[in-house]
Design a protein around this motif. Structure first.
Motif, short mmCIF file in Angstrom:
data_model
loop_
_atom_site.label_atom_id
_atom_site.label_comp_id
_atom_site.label_asym_id
_atom_site.label_seq_id
_atom_site.Cartn_x
_atom_site.Cartn_y
_atom_site.Cartn_z
N GLN A 82 -34.66 39.02 -12.29
CA GLN A 82 -34.72 37.64 -11.83
C GLN A 82 -33.90 37.47 -10.55
N VAL A 83 -32.74 38.10 -10.50
CA VAL A 83 -31.91 38.03 -9.30
C VAL A 83 -32.62 38.69 -8.13
N ALA A 84 -33.18 39.88 -8.36
CA ALA A 84 -33.87 40.59 -7.28
C ALA A 84 -35.00 39.74 -6.71
N LEU A 85 -35.82 39.15 -7.57
CA LEU A 85 -37.00 38.42 -7.10
C LEU A 85 -36.62 37.12 -6.41
N ARG A 86 -35.55 36.46 -6.88
CA ARG A 86 -35.15 35.25 -6.18
C ARG A 86 -34.49 35.58 -4.85
N CYS A 87 -33.77 36.69 -4.77
CA CYS A 87 -33.19 37.10 -3.48
C CYS A 87 -34.30 37.38 -2.47
N TRP A 88 -35.33 38.11 -2.89
CA TRP A 88 -36.42 38.42 -1.97
C TRP A 88 -37.18 37.16 -1.57
N ALA A 89 -37.33 36.21 -2.50
CA ALA A 89 -38.01 34.96 -2.17
C ALA A 89 -37.24 34.20 -1.09
N GLY A 90 -35.92 34.19 -1.19
CA GLY A 90 -35.12 33.54 -0.17
C GLY A 90 -35.24 34.21 1.18
N ARG A 91 -35.35 35.52 1.19
CA ARG A 91 -35.41 36.26 2.45
C ARG A 91 -36.79 36.18 3.10
N THR A 92 -37.85 36.19 2.28
CA THR A 92 -39.20 36.13 2.83
C THR A 92 -39.65 34.70 3.09
N PHE A 143 -48.17 36.12 -0.63
CA PHE A 143 -47.12 36.35 -1.63
C PHE A 143 -45.95 37.03 -0.92
N GLY A 144 -44.76 36.71 -1.35
CA GLY A 144 -43.58 37.26 -0.69
C GLY A 144 -43.16 38.61 -1.22
N HIS A 180 -40.91 45.42 -4.95
CA HIS A 180 -39.85 45.66 -5.94
C HIS A 180 -40.44 46.44 -7.10
N PHE A 181 -39.76 47.50 -7.52
CA PHE A 181 -40.19 48.28 -8.68
C PHE A 181 -39.41 47.86 -9.91
N GLY A 225 -30.74 49.09 -4.04
CA GLY A 225 -31.41 48.74 -2.80
C GLY A 225 -30.43 48.75 -1.64
N PRO A 226 -30.76 48.07 -0.56
CA PRO A 226 -29.87 48.04 0.61
C PRO A 226 -28.57 47.29 0.33
N ALA A 227 -27.56 47.56 1.15
CA ALA A 227 -26.23 47.00 0.91
C ALA A 227 -26.22 45.48 0.98
N ASP A 228 -26.98 44.89 1.89
CA ASP A 228 -26.95 43.43 1.99
C ASP A 228 -27.60 42.77 0.79
N LEU A 229 -28.64 43.40 0.23
CA LEU A 229 -29.24 42.87 -1.00
C LEU A 229 -28.25 42.99 -2.15
N ALA A 230 -27.53 44.11 -2.22
CA ALA A 230 -26.55 44.30 -3.29
C ALA A 230 -25.46 43.24 -3.24
N ALA A 231 -25.00 42.90 -2.03
CA ALA A 231 -23.96 41.88 -1.90
C ALA A 231 -24.46 40.53 -2.40
N GLU A 232 -25.69 40.17 -2.03
CA GLU A 232 -26.25 38.91 -2.51
C GLU A 232 -26.49 38.95 -4.01
N ALA A 233 -26.93 40.10 -4.52
CA ALA A 233 -27.18 40.22 -5.96
C ALA A 233 -25.89 40.04 -6.75
#
Length: 376
Positions: A82-92, A143-144, A180-181, A225-233
């Motif tokens: 859930q965190v991964a998908l909401r982070c990507w939604a915010g970025r895309t 779709f994002g 996302h896998f 994943g990448p460091a910036d995604l990890a920080a947001e996660a």
């Protein structure tokens, strides 16, 4: 206790009393799990506190295995995804997630993506397999994120070929989407794909892995994943209530799984093919039966029989109680009326089972099945 609790307790007691267990292995007690963890080296170090120490050690280990910049520990895979998908939604800037209707968030999370994050899902396909490149290209709205569950558990632990997977990922990129896998069971995928974990993970922008589904851990997951995604996660993990004070028992079990179960998974995958073929041949005389996939893609597969789950569960428990051999785990109702399904997991306890042993156990199961039918 409810009747369901009584049934579960009886089943666990029956399997624990067995000399041979084909699927999943014997259920452990708390004392047995603690004794195993107590035998590990390095237990004189300090306890973790809010994600440091041994938690950080596990995160670095996972990032190294998957070839990502970082990995973040989560108490549950549901939270991690859930965190991964909401982070990507915010970025895309796009809250739409393309995923299979049998994927975990659609079947097992009570609509959490919409309820908690305001995300919306669309389905590239309803076929019982991973969506292909043409289906992703042909989706009729933007779709994002494209989420791919590898393997797709509720469709039978199925995987695409390597070429199919790379083509599907490329199609998502053509649609300007991130990938996302859901890799809860990614650990056992390398034999099927013919590529190591880091090359599989490199196809995606982020990957979630579980520590208990294939590695025998207590609980827990990681988002890599990448460091910036990890920080947001990590920020969203705190907001979701996942920054737990201490998690060393679950982390110790995860490290134990990486040390001892991960190296054995290719052996389990290879032996699953032998077990599946033996079950298919031996069950052929019991009525309508399907082993799916016929050749398993991982060390897990489904068995379908034309019978009620109550009858099959009673036969399985009687067999375990009376012969000290457990052939099947729990049966559940399937999508087709009058048909039940069970999942078979080939692990360490199954390696001693050759085709003849499977055939003998199926013959016994058929005998108990006939007895239960006669009693009904």
């Amino acid at each position: 206790m409810t009747s369901a609790d009584d049934e579960k307790a009886r089943r666990i007691a029956a399997v624990r009393s067995c000399d041979r267990v084909l699927s999943h292995g014997k259920p452990a007690t708390m004392r047995e799990r603690l004794a195993r963890l107590a035998g590990r080296e390095g237990l004189d170090g300090p306890l973790d506190m809010y994600g440091d120490g041994i938690v950080a050690e596990l995160e670095q280990r996972v990032a190294g295995l998957l070839g990502t910049e970082e990995a973040v520990w989560f108490p549950t895979g549901t939270m991690a995804q859930q965190v991964a998908l909401r982070c990507w939604a915010g970025r895309t800037g796009n809250p739409v997630v393309g995923l299979h209707p049998l994927a975990h968030p659609e079947v097992h999370e009570r609509g959490a993506l919409a309820a908690l994050s305001g995300l919306r899902t669309v389905h590239p396909t309803t076929a019982r397999r991973i969506p292909d490149a043409d289906e992703v290209r042909g989706m009729d709205e933007p779709f994002g994120t494209l989420m791919l569950e590898l393997p797709l558990r509720d469709a039978g632990f199925v995987l695409p070929t390597w070429d199919e997977l790379t083509a599907t990922v490329a199609a998502a990129r053509e649609r300007d989407a991130v990938v996302h896998f859901d890799g809860a069971r990614l650990w056992e995928c390398p034999p099927h794909f013919g590529h190591p974990l880091d090359e599989i993970a490199a196809l995606a922008d982020s990957v979630y892995v579980s520590f208990y589904k294939s590695l025998g851990g207590v609980s827990g997951a990681a988002l890599a994943g990448p460091a910036d995604l990890a920080a947001e996660a990590r920020t969203w993990r705190h907001r979701y209530g996942g920054l737990v004070f201490q998690q060393w028992p679950a982390v110790l079990a995860a490290l134990d799984g990486l040390d001892h179960e991960l190296p054995r998974l290719p052996e389990y995958v290879a032996h699953a093919k032998i077990v599946a073929a033996a079950l298919r041949d031996a069950l052929a005389g019991t009525g309508w039966v399907r082993v799916h996939p016929e050749v398993p893609h991982t060390h897990q597969f489904q068995v379908w029989l034309a019978e009620s789950p109550d009858v099959l569960n009673e036969a399985a428990v009687r067999q375990a109680e009376e012969t000290k051999t457990a052939l099947f785990g729990r049966w559940a109702g399937a999508d087709v009326p009058g048909v039940a399904m069970t999942e078979v997991t080939v692990g360490a306890s199954a390696l001693e089972w050759d085709a003849a042993a499977v055939a003998d156990a199926v013959a016994d199961f058929a005998r108990f099945l006939a007895g239960v039918r006669a009693d009904a």
